[in-house]
Enzyme design. Structure first.
Site, PDB file in Angstrom:
ATOM      1  N   TYR A 107     -10.562  -5.528  -0.687  1.00  0.00           N
ATOM      2  CA  TYR A 107      -9.146  -5.130  -0.757  1.00  0.00           C
ATOM      3  C   TYR A 107      -9.029  -3.612  -0.617  1.00  0.00           C
ATOM      4  O   TYR A 107      -8.200  -3.100   0.129  1.00  0.00           O
ATOM      5  CB  TYR A 107      -8.573  -5.606  -2.098  1.00  0.00           C
ATOM      6  CG  TYR A 107      -7.111  -5.308  -2.314  1.00  0.00           C
ATOM      7  CD1 TYR A 107      -6.120  -6.072  -1.693  1.00  0.00           C
ATOM      8  CD2 TYR A 107      -6.690  -4.279  -3.166  1.00  0.00           C
ATOM      9  CE1 TYR A 107      -4.769  -5.811  -1.908  1.00  0.00           C
ATOM     10  CE2 TYR A 107      -5.345  -4.012  -3.386  1.00  0.00           C
ATOM     11  CZ  TYR A 107      -4.390  -4.787  -2.755  1.00  0.00           C
ATOM     12  OH  TYR A 107      -3.055  -4.523  -2.973  1.00  0.00           O
TER      13      TYR A 107
ATOM     14  N   ASN B   8       4.985  -4.937   4.627  1.00  0.00           N
ATOM     15  CA  ASN B   8       4.634  -5.201   3.230  1.00  0.00           C
ATOM     16  C   ASN B   8       3.663  -6.367   3.041  1.00  0.00           C
ATOM     17  O   ASN B   8       2.951  -6.418   2.031  1.00  0.00           O
ATOM     18  CB  ASN B   8       5.966  -5.459   2.494  1.00  0.00           C
ATOM     19  CG  ASN B   8       5.798  -6.141   1.175  1.00  0.00           C
ATOM     20  OD1 ASN B   8       5.276  -5.537   0.240  1.00  0.00           O
ATOM     21  ND2 ASN B   8       6.240  -7.387   1.074  1.00  0.00           N
TER      22      ASN B   8
ATOM     23  N   VAL C 220       1.671 -12.400  10.378  1.00  0.00           N
ATOM     24  CA  VAL C 220       1.500 -11.055  10.947  1.00  0.00           C
ATOM     25  C   VAL C 220       0.177 -10.885  11.702  1.00  0.00           C
ATOM     26  O   VAL C 220      -0.003  -9.905  12.427  1.00  0.00           O
ATOM     27  CB  VAL C 220       1.635  -9.938   9.874  1.00  0.00           C
ATOM     28  CG1 VAL C 220       3.045  -9.860   9.326  1.00  0.00           C
ATOM     29  CG2 VAL C 220       0.616 -10.101   8.753  1.00  0.00           C
TER      30      VAL C 220
ATOM     31  N   SER D 263      -2.145   0.993  -1.522  1.00  0.00           N
ATOM     32  CA  SER D 263      -2.385   0.691  -2.937  1.00  0.00           C
ATOM     33  C   SER D 263      -3.163   1.865  -3.513  1.00  0.00           C
ATOM     34  O   SER D 263      -3.745   2.666  -2.760  1.00  0.00           O
ATOM     35  CB  SER D 263      -3.219  -0.598  -3.017  1.00  0.00           C
ATOM     36  OG  SER D 263      -3.867  -0.703  -4.257  1.00  0.00           O
TER      37      SER D 263
ATOM     38  N   ALA E 289     -11.109  -1.587   0.850  1.00  0.00           N
ATOM     39  CA  ALA E 289     -11.394  -1.198   2.240  1.00  0.00           C
ATOM     40  C   ALA E 289     -10.143  -1.354   3.095  1.00  0.00           C
ATOM     41  O   ALA E 289      -9.795  -0.480   3.905  1.00  0.00           O
ATOM     42  CB  ALA E 289     -12.527  -2.062   2.796  1.00  0.00           C
ATOM     43  N   SER E 290      -9.439  -2.477   2.887  1.00  0.00           N
ATOM     44  CA  SER E 290      -8.239  -2.725   3.712  1.00  0.00           C
ATOM     45  C   SER E 290      -7.139  -1.712   3.407  1.00  0.00           C
ATOM     46  O   SER E 290      -6.444  -1.246   4.304  1.00  0.00           O
ATOM     47  CB  SER E 290      -7.727  -4.153   3.495  1.00  0.00           C
ATOM     48  OG  SER E 290      -7.088  -4.279   2.240  1.00  0.00           O
ATOM     49  N   LYS E 291      -6.991  -1.348   2.135  1.00  0.00           N
ATOM     50  CA  LYS E 291      -5.901  -0.432   1.785  1.00  0.00           C
ATOM     51  C   LYS E 291      -6.233   1.012   2.186  1.00  0.00           C
ATOM     52  O   LYS E 291      -5.339   1.798   2.512  1.00  0.00           O
ATOM     53  CB  LYS E 291      -5.554  -0.549   0.296  1.00  0.00           C
ATOM     54  CG  LYS E 291      -4.955  -1.916  -0.078  1.00  0.00           C
ATOM     55  CD  LYS E 291      -3.691  -2.236   0.723  1.00  0.00           C
ATOM     56  CE  LYS E 291      -3.007  -3.522   0.283  1.00  0.00           C
ATOM     57  NZ  LYS E 291      -1.823  -3.869   1.092  1.00  0.00           N
TER      58      LYS E 291
HETATM   59  N1  LIG Z   1       1.707  -6.324  -6.841  1.00  0.00           N
HETATM   60  C1  LIG Z   1       0.910  -5.272  -7.013  1.00  0.00           C
HETATM   61  O1  LIG Z   1       0.482  -4.961  -8.108  1.00  0.00           O
HETATM   62  C2  LIG Z   1       0.523  -4.425  -5.818  1.00  0.00           C
HETATM   63  C3  LIG Z   1      -0.120  -3.229  -6.023  1.00  0.00           C
HETATM   64  C4  LIG Z   1      -0.483  -2.459  -4.917  1.00  0.00           C
HETATM   65  C5  LIG Z   1      -0.181  -2.875  -3.644  1.00  0.00           C
HETATM   66  N2  LIG Z   1       0.459  -4.077  -3.487  1.00  0.00           N
HETATM   67  C6  LIG Z   1       0.733  -4.507  -2.101  1.00  0.00           C
HETATM   68  O2  LIG Z   1       2.118  -4.773  -1.974  1.00  0.00           O
HETATM   69  C7  LIG Z   1       2.329  -5.807  -1.020  1.00  0.00           C
HETATM   70  C8  LIG Z   1       3.216  -6.887  -1.619  1.00  0.00           C
HETATM   71  O3  LIG Z   1       2.629  -7.363  -2.814  1.00  0.00           O
HETATM   72  P1  LIG Z   1       3.330  -8.423  -3.773  1.00  0.00           P
HETATM   73  O4  LIG Z   1       2.947  -8.086  -5.150  1.00  0.00           O
HETATM   74  O5  LIG Z   1       4.760  -8.595  -3.432  1.00  0.00           O
HETATM   75  O6  LIG Z   1       2.507  -9.720  -3.348  1.00  0.00           O
HETATM   76  P2  LIG Z   1       3.018 -11.206  -3.076  1.00  0.00           P
HETATM   77  O7  LIG Z   1       1.798 -12.036  -3.018  1.00  0.00           O
HETATM   78  O8  LIG Z   1       4.090 -11.575  -4.036  1.00  0.00           O
HETATM   79  O9  LIG Z   1       3.680 -11.082  -1.618  1.00  0.00           O
HETATM   80  C9  LIG Z   1       2.933 -10.935  -0.431  1.00  0.00           C
HETATM   81  C10 LIG Z   1       3.659 -11.727   0.657  1.00  0.00           C
HETATM   82  O10 LIG Z   1       2.929 -11.576   1.879  1.00  0.00           O
HETATM   83  C11 LIG Z   1       2.959 -12.805   2.551  1.00  0.00           C
HETATM   84  N3  LIG Z   1       1.843 -12.934   3.490  1.00  0.00           N
HETATM   85  C12 LIG Z   1       0.534 -13.085   3.213  1.00  0.00           C
HETATM   86  N4  LIG Z   1      -0.161 -13.218   4.356  1.00  0.00           N
HETATM   87  C13 LIG Z   1       0.735 -13.148   5.382  1.00  0.00           C
HETATM   88  C14 LIG Z   1       0.617 -13.238   6.796  1.00  0.00           C
HETATM   89  N5  LIG Z   1      -0.557 -13.447   7.400  1.00  0.00           N
HETATM   90  N6  LIG Z   1       1.750 -13.126   7.521  1.00  0.00           N
HETATM   91  C15 LIG Z   1       2.943 -12.921   6.948  1.00  0.00           C
HETATM   92  N7  LIG Z   1       3.107 -12.847   5.613  1.00  0.00           N
HETATM   93  C16 LIG Z   1       2.008 -12.963   4.832  1.00  0.00           C
HETATM   94  C17 LIG Z   1       2.831 -13.846   1.449  1.00  0.00           C
HETATM   95  O11 LIG Z   1       3.285 -15.116   1.870  1.00  0.00           O
HETATM   96  C18 LIG Z   1       3.705 -13.221   0.357  1.00  0.00           C
HETATM   97  O12 LIG Z   1       5.025 -13.703   0.417  1.00  0.00           O
HETATM   98  C19 LIG Z   1       0.946  -6.273  -0.597  1.00  0.00           C
HETATM   99  O13 LIG Z   1       0.590  -5.627   0.607  1.00  0.00           O
HETATM  100  C20 LIG Z   1       0.058  -5.790  -1.712  1.00  0.00           C
HETATM  101  O14 LIG Z   1      -1.269  -5.584  -1.311  1.00  0.00           O
HETATM  102  C21 LIG Z   1       0.828  -4.834  -4.528  1.00  0.00           C
END
Ligand SMILES: NC(=O)c1ccc[n+]([C@@H]2O[C@H](COP(=O)([O-])OP(=O)(O)OC[C@H]3O[C@@H](n4cnc5c(N)ncnc54)[C@H](O)[C@@H]3O)[C@@H](O)[C@H]2O)c1
Length: 340
Positions: free
Chosen positions: A234, A167, A141, A221, A236-238
């Site tokens: 993290y 996502n 992305v 988040s 800051a990004s969110k």
């Molecule tokens: N799991 C949690 O507790 C939680 C809480 C709050 C927010 N989030 C957010 O939810 C989203 C998904 O989290 P998750 O738990 O499924 O994490 P995860 O690590 O299982 O999935 C994230 C996916 O993003 C892909 N990715 C990373 N960099 C990429 C790039 N440059 N281009 C394309 N794809 C890329 C990874 O390969 C991975 O498959 C994230 O944005 C995360 O910050 C998660």
């Protein structure tokens, strides 16, 4: 149109006709001149009865049919819609892909080339669940050419994109301001902010071109709603994701595009496991051991547990549904009451 029921009611309401027949004394007809009405009355009664039975049966059939139709609408809410999901190989991406597919959506699953095997496995699973159509695309992305190619491919294959689930994201590592590594800070902003921006920009262009509008859901988040000492980069990004969501909602509303974000607390899955299985024994800059973090998370959560991926996926589907048609610019906490 006269229904059978109406005809019978009309007949019973006409005194002149009623007069002809005495229900108590069935053998007596009140007036001789009424005899000539007998064939007409019989015909009306038979026709009325038949019409009544027919209209009743028709209404019952209609009720059954519309109940089935309603149930189908409830379970196939996204039939005919194309949903593009980034980070689809991850926990939330794949949980959401399955939920959308069960509701009849066409899917474009994007993730890094390194996740190809996982994406293929997901593809097989979705097709076995009866997904109407799925494309898998290798997309970083943060790479503008990848993003444009993926959007173009989706439009060519499915004629447009109705929903973007933006996502993909990385956690990096837990560190406070003074401990935050410059390169890591940049990398986290690159994926979580620049990547989300690129996807929104190029997908919304297509949505505008189509004139049909659409929905964009970004992944923020709880760390994008309130400060966190140990999640400096993290967080800051969110916060940026929450901000981009609100601004984009305002500029895209006139094109019938809604933009919302999800703000979960810890969800069970690999991202959390990654934090807990960090190479070091401690997390949050040495402030806690992993065991302490696990019980800390449970203790601070009003509902006493981390969330499930399915609970976040349901929230995504709701925000994308027609029921949420008046919601835009919303950053929805899915946090068991943490930010209440
Ligand atoms: N799991 C949690 O507790 C939680 C809480 C709050 C927010 N989030 C957010 O939810 C989203 C998904 O989290 P998750 O738990 O499924 O994490 P995860 O690590 O299982 O999935 C994230 C996916 O993003 C892909 N990715 C990373 N960099 C990429 C790039 N440059 N281009 C394309 N794809 C890329 C990874 O390969 C991975 O498959 C994230 O944005 C995360 O910050 C998660």
């Amino acid at each position: 149109m006269f229904s059978g029921r109406l005809i019978i009611r009309r007949v019973l309401q006409r005194p002149s006709l009623l007069k002809c027949y005495n229900f108590r004394r069935a053998s007596t007809w009140s007036t001789a001149k009424s005899w000539h009405l007998l064939p007409a009355l019989s015909a009306i009664a038979v026709t009325g009865g038949a019409l009544y039975v027919w209209s009743y049966a028709k209404s019952r059939l209609y009720e059954v049919h519309s109940a089935e139709e309603k149930e189908r609408e409830q379970t196939r809410k996204f039939e005919g819609k194309t949903v593009l999901i980034t980070g689809a190989a991850g926990d939330l991406g794949s949980a959401t892909a399955k939920a959308f597919s069960q509701q009849g959506a066409r899917l474009v699953l994007c993730d890094l080339p390194s996740t190809e095997a996982t994406l293929k496995q997901l593809l097989t699973e979705l097709l076995s669940l009866g997904s109407p159509a799925v494309i898998c695309a290798s997309v970083d992305v943060t790479n503008i050419e990848d993003v444009k190619r993926c959007v173009q491919q989706s439009v060519e294959q499915f004629g447009g994109i109705d929903i973007l689930f933006n996502n993909a994201g990385i956690f990096g590592s837990s560190a406070s301001l003074d401990q935050t590594d410059e390169a890591m800070f940049k990398k986290i902003q690159d994926v979580n902010v620049y990547g989300v921006f690129l996807m929104m920009k190029y997908v919304s262009k297509e949505m505008i071109k189509s004139g049909k509008g659409g929905v964009i859901i970004n992944m923020s988040s709880v760390a994008g709603l309130r400060g966190s000492k140990w999640l400096f980069a993290y967080g800051a990004s969110k916060f940026a994701v929450s901000g981009m969501t609100r601004s984009a909602a305002k500029s895209l509303a006139e094109h019938k595009i809604r933009v919302c974000a999800l703000a979960p607390y810890f969800l069970e899955g690999s991202l959390v496991d990654g934090i807990l299985e960090d190479a070091s024994d401690t997390v949050y800059g040495g402030a806690m051991t992993k065991d302490q973090l696990e019980s800390f998370v449970q203790k601070v959560s009003p509902v006493g547990r981390v969330g499930k991926m399915s609970e976040a996926a349901v929230a995504v589907l709701f925000l994308c549904s027609d029921e949420a048609s008046y919601l835009t610019g919303v950053v929805l906490p899915v946090d068991g009451g943490l930010t209440a």
